[in-house]
Design a protein around this motif. Structure first.
Motif, PDB file in Angstrom:
ATOM      1  N   ASP A   1       0.776  -1.141  -0.110  1.00  0.00           N
ATOM      2  CA  ASP A   1      -0.027   0.087  -0.121  1.00  0.00           C
ATOM      3  C   ASP A   1       0.793   1.488  -0.067  1.00  0.00           C
ATOM      4  O   ASP A   1       2.182   1.067   0.173  1.00  0.00           O
ATOM      5  N   HIS A   2       0.138   2.497  -0.073  1.00  0.00           N
ATOM      6  CA  HIS A   2       0.907   3.544  -0.448  1.00  0.00           C
ATOM      7  C   HIS A   2       1.940   4.135   0.910  1.00  0.00           C
ATOM      8  O   HIS A   2       2.658   4.853   0.779  1.00  0.00           O
ATOM      9  N   PHE A   3       1.402   3.657   1.920  1.00  0.00           N
ATOM     10  CA  PHE A   3       2.051   3.985   3.282  1.00  0.00           C
ATOM     11  C   PHE A   3       3.383   3.595   3.224  1.00  0.00           C
ATOM     12  O   PHE A   3       4.320   3.772   4.098  1.00  0.00           O
ATOM     13  N   HIS A   4       3.947   2.688   2.343  1.00  0.00           N
ATOM     14  CA  HIS A   4       5.210   2.078   2.298  1.00  0.00           C
ATOM     15  C   HIS A   4       6.110   2.698   1.442  1.00  0.00           C
ATOM     16  O   HIS A   4       7.287   2.627   1.184  1.00  0.00           O
ATOM     17  N   ILE A   5       5.608   4.178   0.644  1.00  0.00           N
ATOM     18  CA  ILE A   5       6.555   4.737  -0.096  1.00  0.00           C
ATOM     19  C   ILE A   5       7.497   5.338   0.610  1.00  0.00           C
ATOM     20  O   ILE A   5       8.580   5.395   0.033  1.00  0.00           O
ATOM     21  N   HIS A   6       7.122   5.619   1.957  1.00  0.00           N
ATOM     22  CA  HIS A   6       8.408   6.506   2.670  1.00  0.00           C
ATOM     23  C   HIS A   6       9.481   5.351   2.876  1.00  0.00           C
ATOM     24  O   HIS A   6      10.622   6.038   2.992  1.00  0.00           O
ATOM     25  N   VAL A   7       9.217   4.211   2.820  1.00  0.00           N
ATOM     26  CA  VAL A   7      10.117   2.964   3.092  1.00  0.00           C
ATOM     27  C   VAL A   7      10.982   3.093   1.872  1.00  0.00           C
ATOM     28  O   VAL A   7      12.298   2.952   2.162  1.00  0.00           O
ATOM     29  N   VAL A   8      10.524   3.172   0.860  1.00  0.00           N
ATOM     30  CA  VAL A   8      11.406   3.049  -0.626  1.00  0.00           C
ATOM     31  C   VAL A   8      12.278   4.252  -0.377  1.00  0.00           C
ATOM     32  O   VAL A   8      13.300   4.347  -0.911  1.00  0.00           O
ATOM     33  N   TYR A   9      11.628   5.599   0.194  1.00  0.00           N
ATOM     34  CA  TYR A   9      12.723   6.634  -0.039  1.00  0.00           C
ATOM     35  C   TYR A   9      14.070   6.215   0.726  1.00  0.00           C
ATOM     36  O   TYR A   9      15.072   6.886   0.233  1.00  0.00           O
ATOM     37  N   GLY A  10      14.188   5.371   1.604  1.00  0.00           N
ATOM     38  CA  GLY A  10      15.215   4.783   2.323  1.00  0.00           C
ATOM     39  C   GLY A  10      16.481   4.425   1.417  1.00  0.00           C
ATOM     40  O   GLY A  10      17.803   4.508   1.830  1.00  0.00           O
ATOM     41  N   LEU A  11      15.853   3.956   0.266  1.00  0.00           N
ATOM     42  CA  LEU A  11      16.951   3.744  -0.783  1.00  0.00           C
ATOM     43  C   LEU A  11      18.098   4.737  -1.226  1.00  0.00           C
ATOM     44  O   LEU A  11      19.145   4.449  -1.390  1.00  0.00           O
ATOM     45  N   PHE A  12      17.543   5.834  -1.133  1.00  0.00           N
ATOM     46  CA  PHE A  12      18.087   7.006  -1.821  1.00  0.00           C
ATOM     47  C   PHE A  12      18.708   7.757  -1.148  1.00  0.00           C
ATOM     48  O   PHE A  12      18.743   9.208  -1.246  1.00  0.00           O
ATOM     49  N   LYS A  13      18.974   7.627   0.283  1.00  0.00           N
ATOM     50  CA  LYS A  13      19.410   8.462   1.351  1.00  0.00           C
ATOM     51  C   LYS A  13      20.905   8.991   0.889  1.00  0.00           C
ATOM     52  O   LYS A  13      21.426  10.063   1.275  1.00  0.00           O
ATOM     53  N   LYS A  14      21.714   8.010   0.270  1.00  0.00           N
ATOM     54  CA  LYS A  14      23.012   8.190  -0.047  1.00  0.00           C
ATOM     55  C   LYS A  14      23.095   8.525  -1.462  1.00  0.00           C
ATOM     56  O   LYS A  14      22.189   8.065  -2.428  1.00  0.00           O
ATOM     57  N   PRO A  15      24.232   9.168  -2.054  1.00  0.00           N
ATOM     58  CA  PRO A  15      24.439   9.519  -3.606  1.00  0.00           C
ATOM     59  C   PRO A  15      24.614   8.034  -4.363  1.00  0.00           C
ATOM     60  O   PRO A  15      25.156   6.998  -3.673  1.00  0.00           O
ATOM     61  N   ALA A  16      24.239   7.924  -5.610  1.00  0.00           N
ATOM     62  CA  ALA A  16      24.030   6.689  -6.424  1.00  0.00           C
ATOM     63  C   ALA A  16      24.674   6.973  -7.745  1.00  0.00           C
ATOM     64  O   ALA A  16      24.021   7.163  -8.553  1.00  0.00           O
ATOM     65  N   PRO A  17      26.078   7.359  -7.595  1.00  0.00           N
ATOM     66  CA  PRO A  17      26.906   7.665  -8.820  1.00  0.00           C
ATOM     67  C   PRO A  17      26.788   6.648  -9.980  1.00  0.00           C
ATOM     68  O   PRO A  17      26.958   7.204 -10.965  1.00  0.00           O
ATOM     69  N   LEU A  18      26.319   5.306  -9.690  1.00  0.00           N
ATOM     70  CA  LEU A  18      26.510   4.759 -10.854  1.00  0.00           C
ATOM     71  C   LEU A  18      25.229   4.283 -11.162  1.00  0.00           C
ATOM     72  O   LEU A  18      24.970   3.650 -12.394  1.00  0.00           O
ATOM     73  N   LEU A  19      24.041   4.631 -10.657  1.00  0.00           N
ATOM     74  CA  LEU A  19      22.640   4.264 -10.939  1.00  0.00           C
ATOM     75  C   LEU A  19      22.236   4.800 -12.082  1.00  0.00           C
ATOM     76  O   LEU A  19      22.382   5.902 -12.385  1.00  0.00           O
ATOM     77  N   GLU A  20      21.941   3.771 -13.025  1.00  0.00           N
ATOM     78  CA  GLU A  20      21.405   4.026 -14.218  1.00  0.00           C
ATOM     79  C   GLU A  20      19.902   3.860 -14.524  1.00  0.00           C
ATOM     80  O   GLU A  20      19.115   4.530 -15.335  1.00  0.00           O
ATOM     81  N   VAL A  21      19.285   2.738 -14.088  1.00  0.00           N
ATOM     82  CA  VAL A  21      17.977   2.316 -14.188  1.00  0.00           C
ATOM     83  C   VAL A  21      17.728   1.996 -12.891  1.00  0.00           C
ATOM     84  O   VAL A  21      17.776   1.337 -11.971  1.00  0.00           O
ATOM     85  N   VAL A  22      16.221   2.536 -12.827  1.00  0.00           N
ATOM     86  CA  VAL A  22      15.309   2.390 -11.402  1.00  0.00           C
ATOM     87  C   VAL A  22      13.953   1.972 -12.039  1.00  0.00           C
ATOM     88  O   VAL A  22      13.178   2.636 -12.803  1.00  0.00           O
ATOM     89  N   ASP A  23      13.354   0.818 -11.602  1.00  0.00           N
ATOM     90  CA  ASP A  23      12.180   0.022 -11.884  1.00  0.00           C
ATOM     91  C   ASP A  23      11.587  -0.375 -10.667  1.00  0.00           C
ATOM     92  O   ASP A  23      11.942  -1.456 -10.054  1.00  0.00           O
ATOM     93  N   ILE A  24      10.630   0.333 -10.167  1.00  0.00           N
ATOM     94  CA  ILE A  24       9.939   0.015  -9.021  1.00  0.00           C
ATOM     95  C   ILE A  24       8.554  -0.110  -9.078  1.00  0.00           C
ATOM     96  O   ILE A  24       7.733   0.499  -9.592  1.00  0.00           O
ATOM     97  N   GLN A  25       8.092  -1.441  -8.820  1.00  0.00           N
ATOM     98  CA  GLN A  25       6.740  -2.093  -9.223  1.00  0.00           C
ATOM     99  C   GLN A  25       6.262  -2.599  -7.822  1.00  0.00           C
ATOM    100  O   GLN A  25       6.134  -3.785  -7.953  1.00  0.00           O
ATOM    101  N   LEU A  26       5.881  -1.894  -6.955  1.00  0.00           N
ATOM    102  CA  LEU A  26       5.609  -2.471  -5.685  1.00  0.00           C
ATOM    103  C   LEU A  26       4.197  -2.171  -5.318  1.00  0.00           C
ATOM    104  O   LEU A  26       3.812  -2.665  -4.281  1.00  0.00           O
ATOM    105  N   PHE A  27       3.496  -0.996  -5.571  1.00  0.00           N
ATOM    106  CA  PHE A  27       2.471  -0.670  -5.024  1.00  0.00           C
ATOM    107  C   PHE A  27       1.289  -0.878  -5.930  1.00  0.00           C
ATOM    108  O   PHE A  27       1.287  -1.112  -7.058  1.00  0.00           O
ATOM    109  N   TYR A  28      -0.013  -1.035  -5.240  1.00  0.00           N
ATOM    110  CA  TYR A  28      -1.188  -1.532  -5.875  1.00  0.00           C
ATOM    111  C   TYR A  28      -1.944  -0.473  -6.379  1.00  0.00           C
ATOM    112  O   TYR A  28      -1.912   0.761  -6.012  1.00  0.00           O
TER     113      TYR A  28
END
Length: 189
Positions: free
Chosen positions: A55-82
């Motif tokens: 559910d959408h209450f978990h969006i804030h949890v996903v934010y935790g992934l991006f707390k630090k710089p991601a200098p190599l990140l090229e592709v993000v595909d998130i299919q978690l929410f209903y």
């Protein structure tokens, strides 16, 4: 989860492509913690749930992934929410709450980011400098405002746009002269 953490530790600082499937409510926090610890050497990040979406209450949890710089990140595909979140958003205008918007501003710490794909999420009102390299954008299940549409068409490298949305407001201004798509896919408008 121990296997995921072990594999990422073993990779050291080598660029890795990570695809995690069948993420459940109980796994999400641990997955985010593990991936967040290694985001600096992740090149591709794909996260999927099984049949039961979060559910959408978990969006804030996903934010935790991006707390630090991601200098190599090229592709993000998130299919978690209903998708029923979409109906709630249209009824209670939840999309006006910036805390429910992804990609999070912190994702702008990924200078090589070229592909974004989100289900049941939206796009920031302004694209900003962090999304300048994005060539492919897929947004599924939300309403986009005129400001959001302007931000999308202002992405200078955007060539592939997939929108599966309930609706959108078109901006009054013409797109910039640099806006040229090789592929446009619309569904639900």
């Amino acid at each position: 989860m121990e296997t995921l953490a072990g594999l990422l530790r073993r990779a050291g600082n080598s660029p890795v492509d990570v695809h995690v499937t069948d993420i459940s409510f109980s796994d999400l926090h641990e997955v985010v913690r593990i991936l967040g610890d290694h985001i600096d050497h992740i090149r591709t990040l794909a996260l999927y749930t099984g049949e039961l979406k979060l559910d959408h209450f978990h969006i804030h949890v996903v934010y935790g992934l991006f707390k630090k710089p991601a200098p190599l990140l090229e592709v993000v595909d998130i299919q978690l929410f209903y998708r029923s979140f979409l109906e709630k958003c249209l009824k209670i205008d939840a999309l006006q709450d910036p805390s429910l918007r992804l990609p999070p501003p912190l994702l702008r710490q990924a200078p090589k980011l070229r592909q974004l794909s989100f289900q049941t999420m939206t796009f920031p009102q302004t694209a900003g400098g962090g999304f300048l390299a994005v060539t492919r954008l897929e947004i599924d299940g939300v309403f986009l405002s005129a400001d959001q549409m302007s931000a999308i068409v202002s992405l200078p490298c955007l060539r592939n746009l997939h929108l599966e949305i309930a609706g959108c407001a078109l901006p009054n201004a013409q797109p910039p002269p640099t806006f040229r798509l090789d592929e446009l896919w619309l569904y639900g408008l």
